[in-house]
Design an enzyme around this catalytic site. Structure first.
Site, PDB file in Angstrom:
ATOM      1  N   THR A  48      37.504  39.058  39.001  1.00 26.92           N
ATOM      2  CA  THR A  48      38.049  39.540  40.223  1.00 26.92           C
ATOM      3  C   THR A  48      36.764  38.409  40.882  1.00 26.92           C
ATOM      4  O   THR A  48      36.878  38.024  42.171  1.00 26.92           O
ATOM      5  CB  THR A  48      37.003  40.787  39.743  1.00 26.92           C
ATOM      6  OG1 THR A  48      37.723  41.660  39.281  1.00 26.92           O
ATOM      7  CG2 THR A  48      36.420  41.598  41.135  1.00 26.92           C
ATOM      8  N   THR A  49      36.285  37.904  40.015  1.00 27.16           N
ATOM      9  CA  THR A  49      35.016  36.806  40.829  1.00 27.16           C
ATOM     10  C   THR A  49      35.718  35.977  41.483  1.00 27.16           C
ATOM     11  O   THR A  49      35.044  34.962  42.692  1.00 27.16           O
ATOM     12  CB  THR A  49      33.691  36.306  40.551  1.00 27.16           C
ATOM     13  OG1 THR A  49      33.100  37.784  39.204  1.00 27.16           O
ATOM     14  CG2 THR A  49      32.527  35.859  40.975  1.00 27.16           C
ATOM     15  N   TYR A 111      44.812  51.607  41.856  1.00 24.16           N
ATOM     16  CA  TYR A 111      45.159  52.157  42.651  1.00 24.16           C
ATOM     17  C   TYR A 111      46.287  53.174  41.967  1.00 24.16           C
ATOM     18  O   TYR A 111      46.197  54.211  42.570  1.00 24.16           O
ATOM     19  CB  TYR A 111      46.345  51.376  43.476  1.00 24.16           C
ATOM     20  CG  TYR A 111      46.203  51.971  44.674  1.00 24.16           C
ATOM     21  CD1 TYR A 111      45.710  52.034  46.416  1.00 24.16           C
ATOM     22  CD2 TYR A 111      48.252  52.315  44.503  1.00 24.16           C
ATOM     23  CE1 TYR A 111      46.624  52.830  47.030  1.00 24.16           C
ATOM     24  CE2 TYR A 111      48.297  52.938  46.227  1.00 24.16           C
ATOM     25  CZ  TYR A 111      47.589  53.092  46.808  1.00 24.16           C
ATOM     26  OH  TYR A 111      48.033  54.271  48.403  1.00 24.16           O
ATOM     27  N   TYR A 137      40.118  44.536  30.483  1.00 28.11           N
ATOM     28  CA  TYR A 137      39.141  44.498  31.560  1.00 28.11           C
ATOM     29  C   TYR A 137      38.947  45.794  31.697  1.00 28.11           C
ATOM     30  O   TYR A 137      39.486  46.261  32.650  1.00 28.11           O
ATOM     31  CB  TYR A 137      39.163  43.034  32.577  1.00 28.11           C
ATOM     32  CG  TYR A 137      38.390  43.193  33.736  1.00 28.11           C
ATOM     33  CD1 TYR A 137      36.770  43.909  33.565  1.00 28.11           C
ATOM     34  CD2 TYR A 137      38.574  42.810  34.817  1.00 28.11           C
ATOM     35  CE1 TYR A 137      35.934  43.798  34.423  1.00 28.11           C
ATOM     36  CE2 TYR A 137      37.737  42.085  35.360  1.00 28.11           C
ATOM     37  CZ  TYR A 137      36.644  43.330  35.699  1.00 28.11           C
ATOM     38  OH  TYR A 137      35.170  43.103  36.931  1.00 28.11           O
ATOM     39  N   ARG A 142      36.374  49.361  40.649  1.00 26.13           N
ATOM     40  CA  ARG A 142      37.064  49.098  41.438  1.00 26.13           C
ATOM     41  C   ARG A 142      38.786  49.581  41.328  1.00 26.13           C
ATOM     42  O   ARG A 142      39.138  49.776  42.002  1.00 26.13           O
ATOM     43  CB  ARG A 142      37.137  47.213  40.536  1.00 26.13           C
ATOM     44  CG  ARG A 142      35.673  46.393  40.832  1.00 26.13           C
ATOM     45  CD  ARG A 142      35.914  45.598  42.165  1.00 26.13           C
ATOM     46  NE  ARG A 142      35.275  44.853  42.681  1.00 26.13           N
ATOM     47  CZ  ARG A 142      35.466  43.762  43.500  1.00 26.13           C
ATOM     48  NH1 ARG A 142      35.653  43.310  44.237  1.00 26.13           N
ATOM     49  NH2 ARG A 142      34.002  43.140  43.392  1.00 26.13           N
ATOM     50  N   LYS A 165      35.729  43.534  28.560  1.00 22.15           N
ATOM     51  CA  LYS A 165      34.909  43.144  28.780  1.00 22.15           C
ATOM     52  C   LYS A 165      34.966  44.583  29.299  1.00 22.15           C
ATOM     53  O   LYS A 165      35.116  45.227  30.404  1.00 22.15           O
ATOM     54  CB  LYS A 165      36.094  42.349  29.897  1.00 22.15           C
ATOM     55  CG  LYS A 165      34.230  42.209  31.552  1.00 22.15           C
ATOM     56  CD  LYS A 165      35.025  41.578  32.372  1.00 22.15           C
ATOM     57  CE  LYS A 165      33.743  41.540  33.697  1.00 22.15           C
ATOM     58  NZ  LYS A 165      34.593  40.098  34.975  1.00 22.15           N
ATOM     59  N   ILE A 207      30.927  38.051  30.133  1.00 20.85           N
ATOM     60  CA  ILE A 207      31.174  37.541  30.501  1.00 20.85           C
ATOM     61  C   ILE A 207      30.634  38.033  32.838  1.00 20.85           C
ATOM     62  O   ILE A 207      30.775  38.865  33.204  1.00 20.85           O
ATOM     63  CB  ILE A 207      33.063  38.308  30.979  1.00 20.85           C
ATOM     64  CG1 ILE A 207      33.436  38.053  29.891  1.00 20.85           C
ATOM     65  CG2 ILE A 207      33.794  37.595  32.265  1.00 20.85           C
ATOM     66  CD1 ILE A 207      34.759  37.863  29.507  1.00 20.85           C
TER      67      ILE A 207
END
Length: 296
Positions: A48-49, A111, A137, A142, A165, A207
């Protein structure tokens, strides 16, 4: 006990961009060396980052390939390969596997808002077809979906699903997950501000977004805990809590890229649709970085 990909502080590395929006590989090399020199235990590429959502498939592969080559086996490299399309997530994972990564970080399908049985089928479909160990994850803020403890238990029985994570923020649910899965599922904190609490429940690391700007301190926070100095670990967590929170004064990775720019790196801005920091948040960020002596 399953294979542990890494234990400690892994950085969810940003992807630096040039002024024209292309990937800045010269700066990416600098960031990789900065992390390794300061004790980071693993590099997570294209998470994501790392703005994976706005990278093309070719760009993602190129960034992962570059990172694996520059790291050169000094520490593990984990690639973000998740997608809301199961077959595309598999293709991403197979591509990263061929590039020599040590682990795959696979976010829950976003989504679609699939059911828990859908999550199980999604992850098992991928895990059955790759050889590289998988880190689940979970980041419902999100994605709109969260992995439940009983789902973790089912997934933990797959030999190729080794860790998670966990970024749900729900410590109670995580405690139940750890109780159920025991050593079959290693846990990394996905929220910097919950690192020490998760270590206390049996987590094996973090993380981290915070590690982009303070890799040495992030590593020391986790390593101190493993060394038995829980008081020092707690002190580092609390000392840097304000700075950790500042990295989320806007949508990640907008603040952390701006912080790196202020510190003298050249990470550029985020790709659209992410915007720049507001003037007020920019000034607040500058003051906090000065408070922690990261800039003058």
């Amino acid at each position: 006990m399953k294979k542990i990909i890494f234990k400690g502080a892994g950085v969810a590395l940003v992807t630096p961009m040039n002024s024209d929006g292309s990937v800045n590989y010269d700066e990416l090399e600098k960031l990789i060396e900065f992390q390794i020199e300061n004790g980071t235990d693993a590099i997570i590429s294209c998470g994501t980052t790392g703005e994976s959502a706005t990278l093309s498939n070719q760009e993602r592969n190129d960034v992962i390939k570059f990172t694996v080559k520059k790291v050169g086996g000094r520490i593990p490299v984990i690639a973000g390969t998740g997608c809301n399309n199961t077959k595309q997530a598999l293709e991403n994972s197979l591509s990263a596997e061929k590039l020599g990564v040590d682990g795959l970080l696979i976010v829950t399908p976003y989504y679609n808002k699939t059911s828990q049985s859908g999550l199980i089928k999604h992850y098992e479909y991928i895990a059955d077809r790759v050889k590289t160990p998988i880190i689940l994850y979970n980041v419902p803020s999100r994605t709109g979906v969260s992995i439940k403890p009983q789902t973790y238990l089912k997934l933990s029985k797959h030999e190729n699903i080794v860790a998670v994570k966990e970024a749900s923020g729900d410590i109670s649910s995580l405690a139940e997950t750890i109780s159920l899965c025991k050593d079959n599922l290693a846990v990394y904190s996905g929220n910097d501000d919950q690192t020490v609490p998760i270590l206390s429940l049996g987590g094996i690391g973090v993380i981290s977004v915070f590690s982009n700007i303070c890799p040495k301190e992030c590593h020391e926070m986790v390593q101190s805990y493993f060394d038995g100095d829980t008081e020092k670990s707690k002190e580092i967590q609390l000392k840097y809590l304000k700075l950790m929170n500042a990295m989320f004064c806007d949508v990640n990775p907008i603040p952390v890229k701006e912080a790196l720019n202020l510190m003298g790196f050249n990470t550029g801005r985020c790709r659209m649709p992410l915007d720049i920091l507001s003037e007020s948040n920019y000034e607040k960020l500058k003051e906090i970085l000065k408070e922690y002596s990261l800039i003058k």
